[in-house]
Scaffold this motif. Structure first.
Motif, PDB file in Angstrom:
ATOM      1  N   VAL A   1       0.859  -1.176   0.000  1.00  0.00           N
ATOM      2  CA  VAL A   1       0.000   0.000   0.000  1.00  0.00           C
ATOM      3  C   VAL A   1       0.899   1.231   0.000  1.00  0.00           C
ATOM      4  O   VAL A   1       1.862   1.300   0.766  1.00  0.00           O
ATOM      5  CB  VAL A   1      -0.930   0.015   1.232  1.00  0.00           C
ATOM      6  N   VAL A   2       0.585   2.186  -0.868  1.00  0.00           N
ATOM      7  CA  VAL A   2       1.326   3.442  -0.921  1.00  0.00           C
ATOM      8  C   VAL A   2       0.428   4.549  -0.388  1.00  0.00           C
ATOM      9  O   VAL A   2      -0.662   4.777  -0.904  1.00  0.00           O
ATOM     10  CB  VAL A   2       1.787   3.774  -2.353  1.00  0.00           C
ATOM     11  N   ALA A   3       0.891   5.207   0.666  1.00  0.00           N
ATOM     12  CA  ALA A   3       0.196   6.373   1.212  1.00  0.00           C
ATOM     13  C   ALA A   3       0.977   7.605   0.777  1.00  0.00           C
ATOM     14  O   ALA A   3       2.204   7.619   0.862  1.00  0.00           O
ATOM     15  CB  ALA A   3       0.129   6.287   2.733  1.00  0.00           C
TER      16      ALA A   3
ATOM     17  N   LEU B   1      -1.797  15.000  13.334  1.00  0.00           N
ATOM     18  CA  LEU B   1      -1.456  13.697  13.900  1.00  0.00           C
ATOM     19  C   LEU B   1      -2.550  12.660  13.717  1.00  0.00           C
ATOM     20  O   LEU B   1      -2.248  11.490  13.461  1.00  0.00           O
ATOM     21  CB  LEU B   1      -1.108  13.819  15.388  1.00  0.00           C
ATOM     22  N   ASP B   2      -3.802  13.056  13.836  1.00  0.00           N
ATOM     23  CA  ASP B   2      -4.889  12.091  13.631  1.00  0.00           C
ATOM     24  C   ASP B   2      -4.831  11.519  12.218  1.00  0.00           C
ATOM     25  O   ASP B   2      -5.002  10.320  12.008  1.00  0.00           O
ATOM     26  CB  ASP B   2      -6.259  12.735  13.877  1.00  0.00           C
ATOM     27  N   GLU B   3      -4.568  12.385  11.245  1.00  0.00           N
ATOM     28  CA  GLU B   3      -4.463  11.950   9.859  1.00  0.00           C
ATOM     29  C   GLU B   3      -3.250  11.032   9.658  1.00  0.00           C
ATOM     30  O   GLU B   3      -3.339  10.016   8.969  1.00  0.00           O
ATOM     31  CB  GLU B   3      -4.346  13.189   8.968  1.00  0.00           C
ATOM     32  N   VAL B   4      -2.124  11.396  10.259  1.00  0.00           N
ATOM     33  CA  VAL B   4      -0.910  10.565  10.157  1.00  0.00           C
ATOM     34  C   VAL B   4      -1.158   9.206  10.793  1.00  0.00           C
ATOM     35  O   VAL B   4      -0.825   8.163  10.212  1.00  0.00           O
ATOM     36  CB  VAL B   4       0.302  11.274  10.807  1.00  0.00           C
ATOM     37  N   ASP B   5      -1.746   9.198  11.984  1.00  0.00           N
ATOM     38  CA  ASP B   5      -2.036   7.930  12.657  1.00  0.00           C
ATOM     39  C   ASP B   5      -2.974   7.066  11.820  1.00  0.00           C
ATOM     40  O   ASP B   5      -2.770   5.858  11.682  1.00  0.00           O
ATOM     41  CB  ASP B   5      -2.633   8.167  14.046  1.00  0.00           C
ATOM     42  N   ALA B   6      -4.012   7.678  11.241  1.00  0.00           N
ATOM     43  CA  ALA B   6      -4.956   6.930  10.407  1.00  0.00           C
ATOM     44  C   ALA B   6      -4.243   6.354   9.190  1.00  0.00           C
ATOM     45  O   ALA B   6      -4.492   5.199   8.800  1.00  0.00           O
ATOM     46  CB  ALA B   6      -6.110   7.829   9.978  1.00  0.00           C
ATOM     47  N   MET B   7      -3.337   7.131   8.595  1.00  0.00           N
ATOM     48  CA  MET B   7      -2.580   6.650   7.441  1.00  0.00           C
ATOM     49  C   MET B   7      -1.719   5.445   7.839  1.00  0.00           C
ATOM     50  O   MET B   7      -1.709   4.427   7.159  1.00  0.00           O
ATOM     51  CB  MET B   7      -1.691   7.772   6.906  1.00  0.00           C
ATOM     52  N   LEU B   8      -1.010   5.562   8.953  1.00  0.00           N
ATOM     53  CA  LEU B   8      -0.120   4.484   9.389  1.00  0.00           C
ATOM     54  C   LEU B   8      -0.894   3.250   9.834  1.00  0.00           C
ATOM     55  O   LEU B   8      -0.406   2.131   9.703  1.00  0.00           O
ATOM     56  CB  LEU B   8       0.798   4.982  10.506  1.00  0.00           C
TER      57      LEU B   8
ATOM     58  N   VAL C   1       5.353   5.049   2.548  1.00  0.00           N
ATOM     59  CA  VAL C   1       4.878   6.414   2.742  1.00  0.00           C
ATOM     60  C   VAL C   1       5.649   7.291   1.760  1.00  0.00           C
ATOM     61  O   VAL C   1       6.851   7.504   1.908  1.00  0.00           O
ATOM     62  CB  VAL C   1       5.074   6.899   4.193  1.00  0.00           C
ATOM     63  N   ASP C   2       4.947   7.748   0.732  1.00  0.00           N
ATOM     64  CA  ASP C   2       5.530   8.584  -0.313  1.00  0.00           C
ATOM     65  C   ASP C   2       5.516  10.035   0.164  1.00  0.00           C
ATOM     66  O   ASP C   2       4.459  10.657   0.242  1.00  0.00           O
ATOM     67  CB  ASP C   2       4.722   8.424  -1.597  1.00  0.00           C
TER      68      ASP C   2
ATOM     69  N   ARG D   1       7.544   4.662  15.597  1.00  0.00           N
ATOM     70  CA  ARG D   1       6.648   3.767  16.346  1.00  0.00           C
ATOM     71  C   ARG D   1       5.970   2.766  15.406  1.00  0.00           C
ATOM     72  O   ARG D   1       5.883   1.574  15.702  1.00  0.00           O
ATOM     73  CB  ARG D   1       5.609   4.587  17.105  1.00  0.00           C
ATOM     74  N   ALA D   2       5.504   3.257  14.250  1.00  0.00           N
ATOM     75  CA  ALA D   2       4.859   2.370  13.278  1.00  0.00           C
ATOM     76  C   ALA D   2       5.849   1.343  12.739  1.00  0.00           C
ATOM     77  O   ALA D   2       5.496   0.178  12.549  1.00  0.00           O
ATOM     78  CB  ALA D   2       4.265   3.194  12.135  1.00  0.00           C
ATOM     79  N   LEU D   3       7.085   1.764  12.509  1.00  0.00           N
ATOM     80  CA  LEU D   3       8.115   0.830  12.048  1.00  0.00           C
ATOM     81  C   LEU D   3       8.329  -0.272  13.074  1.00  0.00           C
ATOM     82  O   LEU D   3       8.353  -1.460  12.731  1.00  0.00           O
ATOM     83  CB  LEU D   3       9.427   1.574  11.789  1.00  0.00           C
ATOM     84  N   ARG D   4       8.490   0.092  14.322  1.00  0.00           N
ATOM     85  CA  ARG D   4       8.723  -0.902  15.391  1.00  0.00           C
ATOM     86  C   ARG D   4       7.549  -1.877  15.498  1.00  0.00           C
ATOM     87  O   ARG D   4       7.748  -3.081  15.639  1.00  0.00           O
ATOM     88  CB  ARG D   4       8.939  -0.204  16.742  1.00  0.00           C
TER      89      ARG D   4
END
Length: 107
Positions: A7-9, A20-27, A38-39, A56-59
């Motif tokens: 998936v490409v975001a 942050l809410d948008e970033v969290d939803a994307m991740l 993540v492009d 955090r998402a990577l971990r």
């Protein structure tokens, strides 16, 4: 084992504490065992809080067997990744095609 699709975001603009809410939803849009690119090619700014969300998402993905790759950062975003040395922590490729090739090489 069948690999989940990549998936490409592709966020646009500035990624800061107000988004942050948008970033969290994307991740979180891809399960932790999935593969997410993540492009950042259309991102002009990223703050430290957002960068910590990427780490955090990577971990979380590493534990679950998934993958996260950043791609396409340029200008100030690329400099921030280099200065903070997060480009050595977070898998990073110059563009989405290279990120896809990176993920294929890990299979």
């Amino acid at each position: 084992m069948h690999q989940q699709p990549v998936v490409v975001a592709a966020p646009v603009g500035e990624l800061d504490i107000t988004r942050l809410d948008e970033v969290d939803a994307m991740l979180d849009s891809v399960p932790p065992d999935g593969r997410l690119i993540v492009d950042l090619s259309a991102v002009q700014f990223v703050d430290s809080v957002t960068l910590s969300r990427f780490v955090r998402a990577l971990r979380r993905r590493e534990v679950a067997g998934g993958r996260l790759v950043l791609a396409g950062a340029h200008g100030a975003v690329r400099r921030v990744l280099a200065i903070t040395r997060l480009d050595a922590v977070l898998p990073y490729e110059d563009d989405v095609d290279s990120a896809r090739a990176y993920l294929r090489a890990l299979e």
